[in-house]
Design a protein around this motif. Sequence first.
Motif, PDB file in Angstrom:
ATOM      1  N   ALA A  17     -71.856  33.457 -70.223  1.00 13.15           N
ATOM      2  CA  ALA A  17     -70.612  32.758 -70.557  1.00 13.15           C
ATOM      3  C   ALA A  17     -69.405  33.535 -70.060  1.00 13.15           C
ATOM      4  N   GLN A  18     -69.432  34.850 -70.206  1.00 12.98           N
ATOM      5  CA  GLN A  18     -68.317  35.678 -69.739  1.00 12.98           C
ATOM      6  C   GLN A  18     -68.242  35.650 -68.214  1.00 12.98           C
ATOM      7  N   ARG A  19     -69.397  35.704 -67.551  1.00 12.69           N
ATOM      8  CA  ARG A  19     -69.450  35.651 -66.088  1.00 12.69           C
ATOM      9  C   ARG A  19     -68.899  34.311 -65.580  1.00 12.69           C
ATOM     10  N   ALA A  20     -69.211  33.228 -66.287  1.00 10.61           N
ATOM     11  CA  ALA A  20     -68.776  31.889 -65.870  1.00 10.61           C
ATOM     12  C   ALA A  20     -67.254  31.740 -65.906  1.00 10.61           C
ATOM     13  N   ASP A  46     -68.619  47.448 -57.818  1.00  3.23           N
ATOM     14  CA  ASP A  46     -67.743  46.288 -58.005  1.00  3.23           C
ATOM     15  C   ASP A  46     -68.421  45.135 -58.739  1.00  3.23           C
ATOM     16  N   ALA A  47     -69.671  45.319 -59.156  1.00  4.55           N
ATOM     17  CA  ALA A  47     -70.418  44.253 -59.829  1.00  4.55           C
ATOM     18  C   ALA A  47     -69.897  44.041 -61.250  1.00  4.55           C
ATOM     19  N   PHE A  48     -70.186  42.870 -61.793  1.00  2.00           N
ATOM     20  CA  PHE A  48     -69.798  42.502 -63.156  1.00  2.00           C
ATOM     21  C   PHE A  48     -70.621  43.252 -64.196  1.00  2.00           C
ATOM     22  N   THR A  49     -69.943  43.726 -65.228  1.00  2.00           N
ATOM     23  CA  THR A  49     -70.615  44.199 -66.434  1.00  2.00           C
ATOM     24  C   THR A  49     -69.842  43.669 -67.626  1.00  2.00           C
ATOM     25  N   LEU A  50     -70.535  43.526 -68.720  1.00  2.00           N
ATOM     26  CA  LEU A  50     -69.895  43.110 -69.965  1.00  2.00           C
ATOM     27  C   LEU A  50     -69.425  44.362 -70.682  1.00  2.00           C
ATOM     28  N   ASP A  51     -68.123  44.471 -70.867  1.00  2.00           N
ATOM     29  CA  ASP A  51     -67.548  45.603 -71.588  1.00  2.00           C
ATOM     30  C   ASP A  51     -67.154  45.121 -72.980  1.00  2.00           C
ATOM     31  N   HIS A  52     -67.012  46.033 -73.885  1.00  2.00           N
ATOM     32  CA  HIS A  52     -66.630  45.693 -75.254  1.00  2.00           C
ATOM     33  C   HIS A  52     -65.288  46.321 -75.577  1.00  2.00           C
ATOM     34  N   LEU A  53     -64.355  45.519 -76.045  1.00  2.00           N
ATOM     35  CA  LEU A  53     -63.025  45.997 -76.401  1.00  2.00           C
ATOM     36  C   LEU A  53     -63.130  47.148 -77.397  1.00  2.00           C
ATOM     37  N   VAL A  54     -63.889  46.955 -78.458  1.00  2.00           N
ATOM     38  CA  VAL A  54     -64.192  48.023 -79.409  1.00  2.00           C
ATOM     39  C   VAL A  54     -65.598  48.503 -79.045  1.00  2.00           C
ATOM     40  N   PRO A  55     -65.720  49.737 -78.558  1.00  2.00           N
ATOM     41  CA  PRO A  55     -67.045  50.229 -78.140  1.00  2.00           C
ATOM     42  C   PRO A  55     -68.079  50.114 -79.262  1.00  2.00           C
ATOM     43  N   GLY A  60     -68.002  48.378 -82.798  1.00  2.00           N
ATOM     44  CA  GLY A  60     -67.806  47.061 -82.184  1.00  2.00           C
ATOM     45  C   GLY A  60     -69.078  46.229 -82.243  1.00  2.00           C
ATOM     46  N   SER A  61     -68.896  44.919 -82.225  1.00  2.00           N
ATOM     47  CA  SER A  61     -70.025  44.005 -82.311  1.00  2.00           C
ATOM     48  C   SER A  61     -70.594  43.709 -80.924  1.00  2.00           C
ATOM     49  N   LEU A  62     -71.901  43.814 -80.800  1.00  2.00           N
ATOM     50  CA  LEU A  62     -72.574  43.563 -79.537  1.00  2.00           C
ATOM     51  C   LEU A  62     -72.474  42.100 -79.120  1.00  2.00           C
ATOM     52  N   LEU A  63     -72.559  41.174 -80.077  1.00  2.00           N
ATOM     53  CA  LEU A  63     -72.670  39.756 -79.757  1.00  2.00           C
ATOM     54  C   LEU A  63     -71.407  38.947 -80.070  1.00  2.00           C
ATOM     55  N   ASP A  64     -70.317  39.588 -80.420  1.00  2.00           N
ATOM     56  CA  ASP A  64     -69.078  38.884 -80.748  1.00  2.00           C
ATOM     57  C   ASP A  64     -68.310  38.557 -79.470  1.00  2.00           C
ATOM     58  N   ASN A  67     -65.088  40.313 -78.749  1.00  2.00           N
ATOM     59  CA  ASN A  67     -65.162  41.728 -78.370  1.00  2.00           C
ATOM     60  C   ASN A  67     -65.609  41.898 -76.924  1.00  2.00           C
ATOM     61  N   ALA A  68     -65.958  40.821 -76.241  1.00  2.00           N
ATOM     62  CA  ALA A  68     -66.499  40.870 -74.883  1.00  2.00           C
ATOM     63  C   ALA A  68     -65.393  40.780 -73.841  1.00  2.00           C
ATOM     64  N   ARG A  69     -65.510  41.590 -72.801  1.00  2.00           N
ATOM     65  CA  ARG A  69     -64.558  41.594 -71.700  1.00  2.00           C
ATOM     66  C   ARG A  69     -65.320  41.743 -70.387  1.00  2.00           C
ATOM     67  N   SER A  70     -64.780  41.149 -69.321  1.00  2.00           N
ATOM     68  CA  SER A  70     -65.352  41.311 -67.988  1.00  2.00           C
ATOM     69  C   SER A  70     -64.797  42.584 -67.368  1.00  2.00           C
ATOM     70  N   ALA A  71     -65.678  43.362 -66.752  1.00  2.00           N
ATOM     71  CA  ALA A  71     -65.239  44.605 -66.119  1.00  2.00           C
ATOM     72  C   ALA A  71     -66.107  44.920 -64.912  1.00  2.00           C
ATOM     73  N   HIS A  72     -65.551  45.720 -63.986  1.00  2.00           N
ATOM     74  CA  HIS A  72     -66.358  46.275 -62.906  1.00  2.00           C
ATOM     75  C   HIS A  72     -67.295  47.314 -63.523  1.00  2.00           C
ATOM     76  N   ARG A  73     -68.421  47.512 -62.910  1.00  2.00           N
ATOM     77  CA  ARG A  73     -69.353  48.535 -63.384  1.00  2.00           C
ATOM     78  C   ARG A  73     -68.673  49.904 -63.395  1.00  2.00           C
ATOM     79  N   ARG A  74     -67.920  50.229 -62.316  1.00  2.00           N
ATOM     80  CA  ARG A  74     -67.283  51.546 -62.245  1.00  2.00           C
ATOM     81  C   ARG A  74     -66.207  51.718 -63.306  1.00  2.00           C
ATOM     82  N   CYS A  75     -65.421  50.655 -63.564  1.00  2.91           N
ATOM     83  CA  CYS A  75     -64.358  50.737 -64.575  1.00  2.91           C
ATOM     84  C   CYS A  75     -64.954  50.900 -65.973  1.00  2.91           C
ATOM     85  N   ASN A  76     -66.027  50.178 -66.234  1.00  3.97           N
ATOM     86  CA  ASN A  76     -66.700  50.257 -67.528  1.00  3.97           C
ATOM     87  C   ASN A  76     -67.273  51.663 -67.733  1.00  3.97           C
TER      88      ASN A  76
END
Length: 94
Positions: A17-20, A46-55, A60-64, A67-76
């Motif tokens: 859902a986040q990727r979409a 540069d690939a997509f990873t799911l980052d969490h606003l609250v680690p 932080g909640s894994l499935l909330d 709390n989910a954010r889109s991030a580059h693998r390197r930035c995450n």
Amino acid sequence: MAGNPRNGSRYRALCAAQRALGLPCWLCGHNIAYEITGRDAGKHPDAFTLDHLVPLSKGGSLLDPANARSAHRRCNSRRGNRTSVKQQRASRRW
């Protein structure tokens, strides 16, 4: 013994859902290479990873979805489990 919650169907659905949404990286503001998938995604910075606003390590909640954010693998990876982030740059999508 419980399995890895990141392998569960609810977590995979949250990632899909986040990727979409196709959002830019919430940490740097640049576009994410969403076309990189499969084995290549695990290595490409540069690939997509799911980052969490609250680690997760900070409660932080894994499935909330909130709390989910889109991030580059390197930035995450660079952010780690810190709760503060540098001021993000403006997205090129404005």
